[in-house]
Write an enzyme that holds these catalytic residues in place. Sequence first.
Site, short mmCIF file in Angstrom:
data_model
loop_
_atom_site.label_atom_id
_atom_site.label_comp_id
_atom_site.label_asym_id
_atom_site.label_seq_id
_atom_site.Cartn_x
_atom_site.Cartn_y
_atom_site.Cartn_z
N ARG A 17 -12.34 21.11 -10.64
CA ARG A 17 -11.35 22.01 -10.06
C ARG A 17 -11.25 23.35 -10.80
O ARG A 17 -10.64 24.28 -10.29
CB ARG A 17 -9.98 21.32 -10.00
CG ARG A 17 -9.91 20.31 -8.86
CD ARG A 17 -8.62 19.53 -8.89
NE ARG A 17 -8.61 18.54 -9.97
CZ ARG A 17 -7.52 17.90 -10.38
NH1 ARG A 17 -6.36 18.15 -9.83
NH2 ARG A 17 -7.60 17.02 -11.36
N GLY A 106 -8.33 16.46 -24.26
CA GLY A 106 -8.79 17.81 -24.61
C GLY A 106 -8.25 18.90 -23.72
O GLY A 106 -8.36 20.08 -24.04
N ASP A 107 -7.65 18.52 -22.59
CA ASP A 107 -7.16 19.54 -21.65
C ASP A 107 -5.64 19.63 -21.66
O ASP A 107 -5.02 20.06 -20.69
CB ASP A 107 -7.68 19.26 -20.23
CG ASP A 107 -7.26 17.90 -19.69
OD1 ASP A 107 -6.62 17.13 -20.44
OD2 ASP A 107 -7.58 17.60 -18.53
N SER A 390 -8.51 70.20 -37.10
CA SER A 390 -8.67 69.60 -35.78
C SER A 390 -10.07 69.81 -35.21
O SER A 390 -10.73 70.80 -35.51
CB SER A 390 -7.65 70.20 -34.81
OG SER A 390 -6.36 69.87 -35.24
C1 UD1 Z 1 -4.27 9.84 -16.40
C2 UD1 Z 1 -3.43 8.57 -16.58
C3 UD1 Z 1 -2.05 8.80 -15.96
C4 UD1 Z 1 -1.40 9.98 -16.61
C5 UD1 Z 1 -2.30 11.21 -16.47
C6 UD1 Z 1 -1.75 12.38 -17.25
C7 UD1 Z 1 -4.99 6.69 -16.54
C8 UD1 Z 1 -5.54 5.60 -15.74
N1 UD1 Z 1 -4.10 7.47 -15.93
O1 UD1 Z 1 -4.49 9.99 -15.00
O2 UD1 Z 1 -1.25 7.65 -16.16
O3 UD1 Z 1 -0.14 10.25 -16.02
O4 UD1 Z 1 -3.61 10.95 -17.00
O5 UD1 Z 1 -2.50 13.53 -16.96
O6 UD1 Z 1 -5.31 6.81 -17.71
N2 UD1 Z 1 -11.55 11.46 -18.88
C9 UD1 Z 1 -12.76 11.25 -19.45
N3 UD1 Z 1 -13.61 10.32 -18.92
C10 UD1 Z 1 -13.27 9.59 -17.83
C11 UD1 Z 1 -12.01 9.82 -17.23
C12 UD1 Z 1 -11.18 10.76 -17.78
O7 UD1 Z 1 -13.11 11.87 -20.46
O8 UD1 Z 1 -14.08 8.77 -17.40
C13 UD1 Z 1 -10.65 12.46 -19.45
C14 UD1 Z 1 -10.45 13.68 -18.56
O9 UD1 Z 1 -11.34 14.70 -18.91
C15 UD1 Z 1 -9.03 14.08 -18.84
C16 UD1 Z 1 -8.35 12.78 -19.19
O10 UD1 Z 1 -9.37 11.89 -19.56
O11 UD1 Z 1 -8.92 14.94 -19.95
C17 UD1 Z 1 -7.52 12.22 -18.04
O12 UD1 Z 1 -8.36 11.95 -16.97
P1 UD1 Z 1 -7.87 12.13 -15.47
O13 UD1 Z 1 -8.94 11.69 -14.56
O14 UD1 Z 1 -7.35 13.49 -15.28
O15 UD1 Z 1 -6.68 11.06 -15.40
P2 UD1 Z 1 -5.55 10.98 -14.32
O16 UD1 Z 1 -6.09 10.27 -13.14
O17 UD1 Z 1 -4.94 12.29 -14.11
CA CA Z 2 -5.40 14.68 -14.88
#
Ligand code: UD1
Ligand code: CA
Length: 453
Positions: A17, A106-107, A390
């Site tokens: 995104r 990290g984000d 100047s």
């Molecule tokens: C996750 C949480 C949710 C929480 C939310 C907060 C889970 C199942 N859900 O959901 O409860 O409210 O974060 O933002 O944990 N990432 C990886 N590898 C992966 C998946 C994710 O490195 O395979 C990293 C992403 O880069 C990100 C973070 O983990 O920084 C969260 O992943 P994201 O997919 O955004 O989780 P959410 O579905 O938003």
């Molecule tokens: Ca997220």
Amino acid sequence: MERTCLAVILAAGDSTRMKSSKSKVLHPVANRPMIAHVVDAVAGADISSVALVVGRDAEEVAKAASVGGVEIEAYLQKERLGTGHAVLAAREAIARGYDDIIVTYGDVPLQTDGPLKAARQGLAAGSDIVVIGFNTDRPTGYGRLLVKDGELIAIREEKDATDAERAVTWCNSGLMAINGRKALELLSRIGNSNAKGEYYLTDLVEIARSLGGRVTAVDAPEVEMTGCNNRAELAVIERLWQERRRHALMISGVSMVAPETVFLSYDTVIGQDALIEPNVVFGPGAVVDGGAVIHAFSHIEGAHVSAGATVGPFARLRPGADLAVNAKVGNFCEVKNGKVGEGAKVNHLTYIGDAKVGAGANIGAGTVTCNYDGVNKSETLIGANAFVGSNSSLVAPVSIGDNAYVASGSVITSDVPADALAFGRARQEVKPGRAVALRERALAIKAAKQSKR
Ligand code: UD1
Ligand code: CA
């Protein structure tokens, strides 16, 4: 004895995104990659070992995360199968055996050491899992924290939640602390039978409880837990970061007339009683000592401004600019790799590059240090109390001695000794009455042209 701790930072997301050619965590907040802010927060919580879980741009991300004093190991998560799967990419590091494991994202660059420390305290007090939650009036999309009798009983992902569970406003930030001695055992039990078919880290709550462990949650400020998914959110995070840092500076004694128009970098240092006027931008590496004044619309980067010095309005200080006590750099001046001595004045429309201006010197309007010949840069040395008239060009390498004078409009190509007066321009000639003849001739030419038509 102090508890050992490993932080696992998840940064393997695809950043879809962000619509970017580079990983999301490399995008800057306050002129520094997002990931470095996170490592800083981790370091602040007395954690010196970091396992960075990376996907795309692994090398760049690891490099950007290298903040002084923290040991970083990068682990590649080859497939993106969920947060639980991501943490296990760092299995090797976790297996070394730490007391505490912190999982963070990290984000989420506005996080500070506070919630991380609170979560670690929860482990020290006997919890196996401590989840960091936050309250929000916009909970959509987040996992909800389900609490009973002071313990966290589950985290329900939005997609798996009932209507009643969706009404909960205490949300999972994604950050949590795990008992390091049990972490691998707990993590290995996570499955993927849920709405998304992913390995959810959040399942640890129920897994730990089913094994008789205690699970709790701590609350963090919503602002700190703000995540970044797209560039609009990145801009919001930047704004929140700027607001927080400006506020901290004002509380520490810095005056800002219109703080919302001042932009700081992650490392901007400003001392007590400094005044920052509207629309000032600080790039990286700026240090402004107490009592200095930065007038409106100035841009300062890699520069040092001493006490009592004034800058601008509309001045640009580039890397290596160093203004001594009470020095003045005024409107439309640029200083690059240049020292301006105590009380010296560079007030109008001037370029000082690769130069030293002595204490008390006065540099006239429109002076240019010609530091570059198209190939090499050379230095200009201007002595104490020298006066440069100047519109002079000082062609480097060249020096102007102490107390010397340079006549206005000079092009100075050879050294001027101390106390000397230097002219570097044609001598003026005055021809009485010649203007009349000149004008008559011009009028005659015009008349001749008109009669031809
Ligand atoms: C996750 C949480 C949710 C929480 C939310 C907060 C889970 C199942 N859900 O959901 O409860 O409210 O974060 O933002 O944990 N990432 C990886 N590898 C992966 C998946 C994710 O490195 O395979 C990293 C992403 O880069 C990100 C973070 O983990 O920084 C969260 O992943 P994201 O997919 O955004 O989780 P959410 O579905 O938003
Ligand atoms: Ca997220």
